[in-house]
Scaffold this active site. Structure first.
Site, PDB file in Angstrom:
ATOM      1  N   GLU A   1      34.327  50.686  38.082  1.00 57.25           N
ATOM      2  CA  GLU A   1      35.517  50.182  37.399  1.00 57.25           C
ATOM      3  C   GLU A   1      35.558  50.770  35.986  1.00 57.25           C
ATOM      4  OE1 GLU A   1      35.464  45.760  37.972  1.00 57.25           O
ATOM      5  OE2 GLU A   1      33.799  46.350  39.283  1.00 57.25           O
TER       6      GLU A   1
ATOM      7  N   HIS B   1      39.104  39.268  35.402  1.00 61.04           N
ATOM      8  CA  HIS B   1      40.096  40.151  36.031  1.00 61.04           C
ATOM      9  C   HIS B   1      41.530  39.627  35.937  1.00 61.04           C
ATOM     10  CE1 HIS B   1      36.949  42.730  37.163  1.00 61.04           C
ATOM     11  NE2 HIS B   1      36.657  42.249  38.353  1.00 61.04           N
TER      12      HIS B   1
ATOM     13  N   HIS C   1      39.636  48.310  41.499  1.00 59.73           N
ATOM     14  CA  HIS C   1      38.437  47.648  42.010  1.00 59.73           C
ATOM     15  C   HIS C   1      38.077  48.115  43.424  1.00 59.73           C
ATOM     16  CE1 HIS C   1      35.440  44.464  42.416  1.00 59.73           C
ATOM     17  NE2 HIS C   1      35.701  44.070  41.175  1.00 59.73           N
TER      18      HIS C   1
END
Length: 397
Positions: A362, A150, A224
């Site tokens: 996501e 991420h 997220h």
């Protein structure tokens, strides 16, 4: 005769209608329950929400007049809450979030759960934090099982974004902007990014991502948010029914990096092509489920030749009747069942989150795409504009 004369006089005075217009007047007037009241105009407001190293953080509240309210922070572009009605009209928050800025700032290391945040520069994992672009090898921070996750240790989820309110055409929106300098978290190129949240009167929250670069780079932006349609304080999502518009998924190795295979879901616990309870097969003796302690995988969306929005997933909570439909322009979606939430987080309602408290969708390009030439490319070059759109549409069954 006297009665008819009296009615005509009353009609002239505007007390009663002989033409039957009284029913029309009733439709334009709220009854005692307010059921016929015209929807209020959409609104957007802001309030202070603390500071990060001297930089002010704001919380914006978007409402649409149809029972939906969304709260977004300029820190990390975090969706803190999404309030929507159930089949009885009861409104509840359906996304996991934390009550204070300090509680978000405390999300570091293994406790980093990315609640509701914008993820960048690269959503999901890059193997060993390394990729090669145009013959140059780049190294990223390692922050997840030997890989980069991420965007690294200080990704877009930790930035304070510049905010602009938007309103018009029956919608309200929030435009967030951030410029990531070349070399930040090891990524090449200066990346100028805009993320726009728009709330309409159909109870749809739209996210539009756009970015440009001054040098070749890789990019994979997503959001997220963890959803629980039974309400943020509900125990878990295991009874909620999920449909994923995907006939295949990308299995991973022991560190949750894609093997490069694209495998059919038919006959496996990963088959959500028809409505299936989240918990129906989550404890199956399947090597992939054991690796991730549940679902944490990328599904390959059935896009056909479409390049526009297609449905990626749908969720229904049988108890509340709430539904969520996720549509996207992306080729994949990471379905994650909050397997690593360990009861150390207290949510906005004061409820403690535990494993299975929420689920994410996501929307994304595939994990580790820079290291898989047969995956859809995530390379962005100067002169190009990265564009991606995802819509979270809420309703009731």
């Amino acid at each position: 005769m006297r009665g008819k004369t009296l009615l005509r006089l009353l009609a002239i005075a505007g007390v009663v209608s002989l033409a039957g217009c009284s029913s029309t007047a009733t439709k334009n007037t709220a009854d005692s329950s307010g059921a016929n009241t015209p929807a209020a105009a959409p609104t957007i407001t802001s309030e202070p929400f603390g500071q990060v190293s001297g930089t002010a953080v704001s919380r914006y509240t978007l409402t649409n007049g149809h029972g939906m309210r969304v709260r977004i922070l300029t820190y990390g572009g975090i969706i803190q809450s999404v309030e929507v009605p159930d089949k009885s009209g009861h409104v509840d928050n359906v996304t996991l979030g934390l009550p204070t800025l300090d509680s978000y700032l405390a999300l570091t290391g293994s406790a980093k759960t990315f609640f509701g945040a914008i993820i960048g520069r690269y959503g999901n994992r890059i193997a060993k934090g390394t990729f090669t672009l145009d013959g140059i090898q780049y190294h990223l921070p390692i922050n997840n099982n030997g890989n980069s996750l991420h965007g690294g240790t200080d990704g877009f989820d930790t930035k304070v974004w510049q905010a602009t309110s938007l309103q018009g055409g029956g919608t309200v929106g929030l435009k967030l902007q951030y410029t990531s300098p070349a070399g930040e978290m090891g990524y090449p190129g200066t990346l100028s990014t805009t993320v726009t949240y728009t709330l309409n009167q159909k109870n749809e929250l739209r996210i539009d991502y756009a970015a440009t670069t001054d040098a070749p780079t890789v990019i994979n932006l997503t959001n997220h948010s963890y959803f629980n349609l039974a309400g943020e304080s509900a125990l878990n999502v295991y009874d909620q029914k999920v449909t994923i518009n995907a006939d295949s998924y990308t299995p991973t190795d022991a560190t949750q990096i894609p093997t490069g295979q694209i495998v059919p879901v038919k006959g496996t616990p990963f088959d959500f092509t028809t409505p299936t309870a989240v918990g129906a097969h989550i404890n199956a003796d399947d090597p992939q489920l054991l690796l991730a302690q549940g679902y944490d995988h990328n599904w390959v969306i059935n896009r056909g030749s479409s390049t526009g929005l297609v449905e990626a997933a749908k969720v229904e909570d049988p108890a509340s009747g709430r539904t969520l439909t996720v549509s996207t322009t992306e080729p994949g979606v990471q379905f994650y069942t909050s397997n690593f939430i360990a009861g150390t987080f207290t949510g906005t309602s004061g409820h403690i989150y535990r494993q299975g408290a929420g689920m994410t969708f996501e929307t994304q390009h595939y994990p580790d795409s820079p290291n898989h030439t047969d995956f859809p490319s995530t390379t962005l070059n100067p002169g190009q504009t990265y564009n991606s759109t995802t819509v979270f549409a809420f309703g009731t069954a």
